[in-house]
Design an enzyme around this catalytic site. Structure first.
Site, PDB file in Angstrom:
ATOM      1  N   THR A 221     -79.275 -71.812  70.887  1.00 18.76           N
ATOM      2  CA  THR A 221     -79.121 -73.179  71.387  1.00 18.76           C
ATOM      3  C   THR A 221     -77.672 -73.376  71.770  1.00 18.76           C
ATOM      4  O   THR A 221     -76.790 -72.672  71.269  1.00 18.76           O
ATOM      5  CB  THR A 221     -79.514 -74.221  70.303  1.00 18.76           C
ATOM      6  OG1 THR A 221     -79.279 -75.539  70.805  1.00 18.76           O
ATOM      7  CG2 THR A 221     -78.707 -74.057  69.023  1.00 18.76           C
TER       8      THR A 221
ATOM      9  N   ASP B 185     -87.306 -77.172  70.523  1.00 22.87           N
ATOM     10  CA  ASP B 185     -87.265 -78.177  71.574  1.00 22.87           C
ATOM     11  C   ASP B 185     -87.753 -79.497  70.995  1.00 22.87           C
ATOM     12  O   ASP B 185     -88.679 -79.519  70.176  1.00 22.87           O
ATOM     13  CB  ASP B 185     -88.130 -77.765  72.775  1.00 22.87           C
ATOM     14  CG  ASP B 185     -87.664 -78.508  74.014  1.00 22.87           C
ATOM     15  OD1 ASP B 185     -86.585 -78.174  74.534  1.00 22.87           O
ATOM     16  OD2 ASP B 185     -88.342 -79.465  74.432  1.00 22.87           O
TER      17      ASP B 185
END
Ligand code: IMP
Length: 198
Positions: free
Chosen positions: A8, A77
């Protein structure tokens, strides 16, 4: 301690994942390749599950043939789904945050009495040729005003049901993680990686 490589670019997510998974016996580290956090493409999809799986495929292919290829790789997500807006911004949460922002969302909801909403996170992990996914949901309300300085993203306008009227941005990191979508999704994934002993 088992190491989990989190792919990320969001430092806030890494800090939260570290806080959630460390007490469960995992060491979360942000994955850097050639000194950079890899930029994963986010497909435009209706479901965040689909987006998470697509991101995981990319993340795994980046680690193949590197020193990281035998380690657990994690992506996540998330999105904010507002009841009165039929789940908007949902999978478009990032784009909406960057464009109309928090004040834009509050304007869209001006005069709306149904403030119900939920944060949803899908955590997806690849380990030993297996893909494991887990969804976490945090039900709550969209606030009338922007409040609080901690957290990130939509935290200053989201009041979890269990937070006594405080927004996520007014909670300590520990309080947020104990009731958050990310907390539930990551705890779920941790049990799939190491099932609790009976
Ligand atoms: P993504 O999962 O990085 O695509 O995040 C989608 C959008 O939701 C971004 O604008 C994030 O800032 C926001 N978001 C994700 N998780 C949280 C959270 O825990 N609190 C507040 N906003 C979040």
């Amino acid at each position: 301690m088992m190491r989990v490589l989190f792919v990320t670019g969001n430092q806030n997510k890494v800090a939260e994942a570290y806080g959630i998974l460390s007490p469960l016996g995992f060491y979360v580290e942000q994955l850097f390749i050639d000194g950079k956090a890899p930029d994963l493409v986010e497909p435009q999809a209706e479901e965040i599950e689909e987006i998470a799986k697509y991101k995981l495929e990319q993340a795994v292919s980046l680690t193949m043939g590197t020193e990281f290829e035998n380690e657990a790789v994690l992506v996540e997500d998330s999105g904010l789904f507002i009841d009165s807006l039929s789940g908007f911004p949902g999978p478009y949460s990032s784009f909406v945050k960057e464009t109309i922002g928090l004040s834009g969302i509050l304007s869209l909801m001006s005069g709306e009495t149904d403030r119900g909403a939920e944060f949803k996170a899908v955590a997806a992990v690849y380990f030993k040729d297996k893909i494991m996914t887990c969804t976490g949901i945090c039900r709550g309300f969209v606030s009338e005003n922007i409040s609080g300085d901690s957290g990130f993203g939509y935290d200053p306008i989201f009041i979890p049901e269990e937070a006594n009227g405080r927004t996520c941005a007014q909670l300590s990191p520990e309080e947020k993680s104990s009731i958050s979508h990310r907390g539930f999704a990551l705890k779920g994934v941790s049990e799939l990686l190491i099932p609790p002993s009976k």
